[in-house]
Design a protein around this motif. Structure first.
Motif, short mmCIF file in Angstrom:
data_model
loop_
_atom_site.label_atom_id
_atom_site.label_comp_id
_atom_site.label_asym_id
_atom_site.label_seq_id
_atom_site.Cartn_x
_atom_site.Cartn_y
_atom_site.Cartn_z
N LYS A 63 0.77 -1.20 0.10
CA LYS A 63 -0.15 -0.07 0.02
C LYS A 63 0.72 1.16 0.20
O LYS A 63 2.10 1.10 0.43
CB LYS A 63 -0.92 0.08 1.27
N LEU A 64 0.44 2.20 -0.47
CA LEU A 64 0.95 3.69 -0.41
C LEU A 64 0.06 4.38 0.83
O LEU A 64 -1.12 4.14 0.67
CB LEU A 64 0.94 4.45 -1.77
N GLY A 65 0.82 5.08 1.30
CA GLY A 65 -0.05 6.06 2.30
C GLY A 65 0.57 7.50 2.07
O GLY A 65 1.62 7.91 1.39
N LEU A 66 -0.38 8.43 2.23
CA LEU A 66 -0.11 9.94 2.48
C LEU A 66 0.22 10.43 0.84
O LEU A 66 1.08 11.06 0.62
CB LEU A 66 1.26 10.17 3.32
N LYS A 71 -4.84 13.63 2.83
CA LYS A 71 -4.01 12.96 3.97
C LYS A 71 -2.81 13.51 4.59
O LYS A 71 -2.42 13.63 5.74
CB LYS A 71 -3.78 11.58 3.12
N MET A 75 -2.47 14.47 8.37
CA MET A 75 -1.13 13.92 9.16
C MET A 75 0.07 14.79 9.50
O MET A 75 0.96 14.48 10.45
CB MET A 75 -0.81 12.55 8.70
N GLU A 108 -10.89 4.88 4.83
CA GLU A 108 -10.69 5.82 3.79
C GLU A 108 -10.69 5.17 2.30
O GLU A 108 -10.40 4.00 2.29
CB GLU A 108 -9.24 6.48 3.94
N GLU A 110 -9.99 4.40 -1.76
CA GLU A 110 -8.95 4.35 -2.33
C GLU A 110 -9.24 3.87 -3.63
O GLU A 110 -10.02 3.03 -3.86
CB GLU A 110 -8.01 3.39 -1.70
N VAL A 157 5.19 6.21 11.48
CA VAL A 157 4.27 5.77 10.67
C VAL A 157 4.59 4.75 9.93
O VAL A 157 4.14 3.48 9.68
CB VAL A 157 3.29 6.49 10.41
N ALA A 162 2.55 1.86 8.39
CA ALA A 162 1.57 2.85 7.89
C ALA A 162 -0.06 2.61 8.64
O ALA A 162 -0.90 2.66 7.82
CB ALA A 162 1.40 2.94 6.43
N SER A 163 0.09 2.24 9.69
CA SER A 163 -1.37 1.94 10.34
C SER A 163 -2.07 0.99 9.60
O SER A 163 -3.53 0.92 10.20
CB SER A 163 -2.12 3.55 10.34
N GLY A 234 -3.55 4.79 -1.77
CA GLY A 234 -3.49 5.79 -0.81
C GLY A 234 -5.17 6.45 -0.68
O GLY A 234 -5.56 6.50 -1.72
N GLY A 235 -5.12 6.89 0.48
CA GLY A 235 -6.41 7.58 1.05
C GLY A 235 -6.56 8.97 -0.15
O GLY A 235 -5.68 9.68 -0.06
O1 0L1 Z 1 -3.78 5.78 2.63
C1 0L1 Z 1 -3.17 6.34 3.52
O2 0L1 Z 1 -2.68 7.65 3.21
C2 0L1 Z 1 -2.76 5.81 4.76
C3 0L1 Z 1 -1.57 6.62 5.50
C4 0L1 Z 1 -1.37 5.80 6.78
C5 0L1 Z 1 -1.19 6.64 8.07
C6 0L1 Z 1 -2.38 7.00 8.55
O3 0L1 Z 1 -3.06 7.98 7.97
O4 0L1 Z 1 -2.54 6.80 9.66
#
Ligand code: 0L1
Ligand code: MG
Length: 263
Positions: A63-66, A71, A75, A108, A110, A157, A162-163, A234-235
């Motif tokens: 997964k990608l995050g941020l 997002k 964060m 979130e 995606e 994170v 990444a949560s 990512g979200g």
């Molecule tokens: O999809 C995302 O951007 C997940 C980010 C992970 C970090 C978080 O928001 O807790």
């Protein structure tokens, strides 16, 4: 763990896995271990996943995050990141989010890719990334930071994978040429009230840019993306809490609606 403890990759993985297992959120690892840099944080992430694999879980993708401004702003971190997905994180369509097994889950929407071909950086472009995609789905990721109030630095994170907690894919499968990924729109509703909206452009300008980013970043760690792997890009919007009894709908223009409920 006390401040006198000498922190290592292994002990940080122990602490984060313990927080997940006991559903106990904690202060950021960097409060105790300020020297934790990004490279070391990815080693913690790899150690943590290696333990899950040793316990029987199977890696099913990344997964990608941020990757979106929504997002990053929420964060307070301006850099995208990558993390691992395992089969234990798959939530079957229609299954409730098991809030009792999690600390403080948020969800979130995606755009999700499933790869048809191996994708290996460096030098992957959005175009070559998209050529490796077999299918596109709508998805909802359930995130559950092991840190109090989802407060963390980038190394924190990353170390916490990444949560990651769960994810669900929608029932509509399209090919990458079947839709305009930049214009694809998601309307996010909580208990029938629209709370946010975003298009695929929110994800690095084009979700394939996020996929290319993942392939190139993972190449630096000697990892290639394999055929059949799932990639959460990512979200698209800020995440929303899911409580018992809640119903959250992520309604996409062409990719269908993904509904999650809180158990
Ligand atoms: O999809 C995302 O951007 C997940 C980010 C992970 C970090 C978080 O928001 O807790
Ligand atoms: Mg996400």
């Amino acid at each position: 763990m006390s401040d006198e403890h000498t922190w290592t990759v292994r002990s940080a993985a122990d602490v984060l896995l313990g927080a997940e297992a006991t559903r106990t959120d904690r202060h950021p690892v960097t409060d105790d271990w300020p020297e934790l840099d990004l490279d070391t944080a990815y080693r913690v992430q790899d150690e943590l996943i290696a333990r899950k694999v040793a316990a029987g879980e199977k890696i099913v993708g990344v997964k990608l995050g941020l990757t979106s401004a929504a997002k990053q702003q929420r964060m307070g971190i301006g850099s995208p990141l990558t993390a691992w997905l395992t089969d234990a994180m798959i939530l079957e369509a229609g299954a409730p989010v098991p809030t009792g097994e999690l600390i403080h889950p948020r969800v979130e929407p995606e755009i999700v890719f499933v790869l048809g071909e191996r994708l290996e950086g460096p030098g992957v472009t959005a175009e070559s990334a998209l050529a490796a995609v077999r299918s596109v789905y709508a998805g909802v990721e359930v995130i559950d930071s092991r840190y109090i109030d989802f407060r963390f630095t980038l190394p924190d994170v990353v170390a916490d994978n990444a949560s990651s907690a769960r994810f669900v894919l929608g029932g509509v499968e399209l090919g990458p040429a079947d839709l305009d990924l930049v214009a694809e729109t998601c309307v996010l509703s909580v208990n029938g009230a629209v709370v946010d909206t975003a298009t695929g452009a929110a994800v690095q300008g084009h979700p394939a840019e996020a996929l290319a980013l993942a392939a190139n970043a993972l190449a630096e760690r000697g990892v290639a993306l394999e055929p059949g792997w799932i990639v959460l890009t990512g979200g698209m919007t800020d995440a929303v809490f899911v409580e018992p009894g809640d119903r959250i709908d992520a309604e996409f223009t062409h990719l269908g609606t993904v509904t999650v409920t809180g158990s």
